[in-house]
Scaffold this motif. Structure first.
Motif, mmCIF file in Angstrom:
data_model
loop_
_atom_site.group_PDB
_atom_site.id
_atom_site.type_symbol
_atom_site.label_atom_id
_atom_site.label_comp_id
_atom_site.label_asym_id
_atom_site.label_seq_id
_atom_site.Cartn_x
_atom_site.Cartn_y
_atom_site.Cartn_z
ATOM 1 N N GLU A 191 -33.141 34.842 17.886
ATOM 2 C CA GLU A 191 -33.248 35.620 16.908
ATOM 3 C C GLU A 191 -32.175 34.656 15.818
ATOM 4 O O GLU A 191 -32.349 35.174 15.125
ATOM 5 N N HIS A 192 -31.316 34.608 16.737
ATOM 6 C CA HIS A 192 -29.812 33.338 15.806
ATOM 7 C C HIS A 192 -30.435 32.336 15.590
ATOM 8 O O HIS A 192 -29.627 31.698 13.851
ATOM 9 N N ASP A 193 -31.425 30.999 15.115
ATOM 10 C CA ASP A 193 -31.775 30.500 14.954
ATOM 11 C C ASP A 193 -32.370 30.224 13.761
ATOM 12 O O ASP A 193 -34.092 30.219 13.578
ATOM 13 N N VAL A 194 -31.628 30.635 12.659
ATOM 14 C CA VAL A 194 -32.090 31.354 11.658
ATOM 15 C C VAL A 194 -31.763 30.703 9.983
ATOM 16 O O VAL A 194 -31.080 31.031 9.344
ATOM 17 N N ALA A 195 -31.306 29.046 10.859
ATOM 18 C CA ALA A 195 -31.300 28.293 9.411
ATOM 19 C C ALA A 195 -32.051 27.405 8.039
ATOM 20 O O ALA A 195 -32.609 26.846 8.496
ATOM 21 N N ALA A 196 -31.806 28.194 7.420
ATOM 22 C CA ALA A 196 -32.438 27.895 6.192
ATOM 23 C C ALA A 196 -32.926 26.595 6.152
ATOM 24 O O ALA A 196 -33.556 25.764 5.550
ATOM 25 N N ASN A 197 -31.694 26.227 5.275
ATOM 26 C CA ASN A 197 -32.026 24.645 4.635
ATOM 27 C C ASN A 197 -30.008 24.057 4.400
ATOM 28 O O ASN A 197 -29.028 25.300 4.911
ATOM 29 N N TYR A 198 -29.903 22.829 3.860
ATOM 30 C CA TYR A 198 -28.232 22.905 4.055
ATOM 31 C C TYR A 198 -27.611 23.341 2.592
ATOM 32 O O TYR A 198 -26.782 22.524 1.899
ATOM 33 N N THR A 199 -28.607 23.763 1.862
ATOM 34 C CA THR A 199 -28.052 24.047 -0.060
ATOM 35 C C THR A 199 -26.662 24.599 0.624
ATOM 36 O O THR A 199 -25.253 23.821 -0.470
ATOM 37 N N PRO A 200 -25.918 25.425 0.867
ATOM 38 C CA PRO A 200 -24.829 25.871 1.303
ATOM 39 C C PRO A 200 -23.821 25.113 1.855
ATOM 40 O O PRO A 200 -22.629 25.184 1.398
ATOM 41 N N GLY A 201 -24.015 24.317 2.484
ATOM 42 C CA GLY A 201 -23.614 23.656 2.772
ATOM 43 C C GLY A 201 -23.665 22.234 1.773
ATOM 44 O O GLY A 201 -21.969 21.369 1.630
ATOM 45 N N VAL A 202 -24.401 21.769 1.081
ATOM 46 C CA VAL A 202 -24.048 20.806 -0.159
ATOM 47 C C VAL A 202 -23.150 21.622 -1.058
ATOM 48 O O VAL A 202 -22.529 20.657 -1.554
ATOM 49 N N ALA A 203 -23.608 22.469 -1.188
ATOM 50 C CA ALA A 203 -22.432 23.235 -3.294
ATOM 51 C C ALA A 203 -21.402 23.690 -2.551
ATOM 52 O O ALA A 203 -20.024 23.003 -3.389
ATOM 53 N N MET A 204 -21.073 23.840 -0.697
ATOM 54 C CA MET A 204 -19.165 23.306 -0.577
ATOM 55 C C MET A 204 -19.061 22.055 -0.802
ATOM 56 O O MET A 204 -17.081 21.966 -1.240
ATOM 57 N N LEU A 205 -19.818 21.212 -0.477
ATOM 58 C CA LEU A 205 -18.846 19.603 -0.746
ATOM 59 C C LEU A 205 -19.037 19.870 -2.474
ATOM 60 O O LEU A 205 -18.109 18.482 -2.033
ATOM 61 N N VAL A 206 -19.999 20.112 -2.974
ATOM 62 C CA VAL A 206 -19.856 19.692 -4.290
ATOM 63 C C VAL A 206 -18.371 20.105 -5.130
ATOM 64 O O VAL A 206 -17.656 19.539 -5.680
ATOM 65 N N VAL A 207 -17.701 21.664 -4.304
ATOM 66 C CA VAL A 207 -16.837 22.815 -4.923
ATOM 67 C C VAL A 207 -15.835 21.617 -4.735
ATOM 68 O O VAL A 207 -15.148 21.393 -5.351
ATOM 69 N N ALA A 208 -15.754 20.941 -2.901
ATOM 70 C CA ALA A 208 -14.540 20.215 -2.437
ATOM 71 C C ALA A 208 -14.188 19.477 -3.161
ATOM 72 O O ALA A 208 -13.324 18.744 -3.956
ATOM 73 N N LEU A 209 -15.199 18.168 -3.898
ATOM 74 C CA LEU A 209 -14.891 17.274 -4.385
ATOM 75 C C LEU A 209 -13.960 17.545 -5.879
ATOM 76 O O LEU A 209 -13.782 16.477 -6.221
ATOM 77 N N ALA A 210 -15.262 18.561 -6.620
ATOM 78 C CA ALA A 210 -14.812 18.986 -7.583
ATOM 79 C C ALA A 210 -13.781 19.196 -8.093
ATOM 80 O O ALA A 210 -12.576 18.819 -8.477
ATOM 81 N N LEU A 211 -13.031 19.759 -6.517
ATOM 82 C CA LEU A 211 -11.691 20.577 -6.497
ATOM 83 C C LEU A 211 -10.702 19.408 -6.318
ATOM 84 O O LEU A 211 -9.981 19.519 -7.208
ATOM 85 N N GLY A 212 -11.039 18.255 -5.467
ATOM 86 C CA GLY A 212 -10.255 17.508 -5.913
ATOM 87 C C GLY A 212 -9.701 16.008 -6.637
ATOM 88 O O GLY A 212 -8.674 15.928 -6.959
ATOM 89 N N THR A 213 -11.006 16.547 -7.866
ATOM 90 C CA THR A 213 -11.082 14.934 -8.648
ATOM 91 C C THR A 213 -10.344 16.018 -9.699
ATOM 92 O O THR A 213 -9.205 15.338 -10.916
ATOM 93 N N VAL A 214 -10.538 17.541 -10.125
ATOM 94 C CA VAL A 214 -9.485 17.844 -11.065
ATOM 95 C C VAL A 214 -7.591 17.983 -10.702
ATOM 96 O O VAL A 214 -7.328 17.771 -11.484
ATOM 97 N N LEU A 215 -7.708 17.979 -8.740
ATOM 98 C CA LEU A 215 -6.134 17.839 -9.158
ATOM 99 C C LEU A 215 -5.866 16.285 -9.062
ATOM 100 O O LEU A 215 -4.264 16.302 -9.780
#
Length: 146
Positions: free
Chosen positions: A31-55
């Motif tokens: 019941e707990h193995d319901v990972a739909a896809n990798y979209t949240p992880g990719v979105a967080m990586l993009v946000v982190a890279l964008a913030l690092g670039t801005v910094l």
């Protein structure tokens, strides 16, 4: 990782371990193995890279960055991928074709060990158990499969 072991009864056992990319599904995890896809992880990586670039782009020119800061950032960035690699599950299989006379049947024992550092020790323990008792240890992670 393969290892050939001869039991005291004369049977040859092959012990092999293989890394699994995903955790094997068990009844407890269903019941707990319901990972739909990798979209949240990719979105967080993009946000982190964008913030690092801005910094880096908006940093004033007179700011002096100590030499240990980039190293610390690299270590922080590598922590989770390294942890992921070191905590992968491994499937350990010990199997034999039986003996020549047919008195001892073929057997297959399968189990899962978590962590690359624990696999080598477990394969060694299974090999010692087979050499001493002709079977893998019943208290270990390996269990007979029909």
């Amino acid at each position: 990782m393969n290892r050939l072991v001869r039991g005291s009864d004369g049977r040859d056992w092959v012990i092999r371990a293989q890394m699994e990319w995903r955790r094997p599904a068990t009844a407890d995890d269903f019941e707990h193995d319901v990972a739909a896809n990798y979209t949240p992880g990719v979105a967080m990586l993009v946000v982190a890279l964008a913030l690092g670039t801005v910094l880096l782009v908006w940093m004033p020119e007179d700011v002096v960055v100590p030499s240990w800061v980039p190293l610390a950032l690299v270590l922080v960035a590598l922590f989770f991928p390294l942890r992921w690699v070191l905590r992968r599950p491994w499937t350990v299989v010990a199997e034999t074709d039986g003996d020549v006379t047919g008195e001892r049947p073929s057997e297959r024992w399968v189990g899962t060990v978590v962590g690359i550092l624990k696999v080598r020790g477990e394969v060694h323990r299974v090999g010692k158990s087979i050499q001493k008792h002709d079977l893998p240890d019943f208290d270990g992670p390996l269990h007979p499969v029909e």
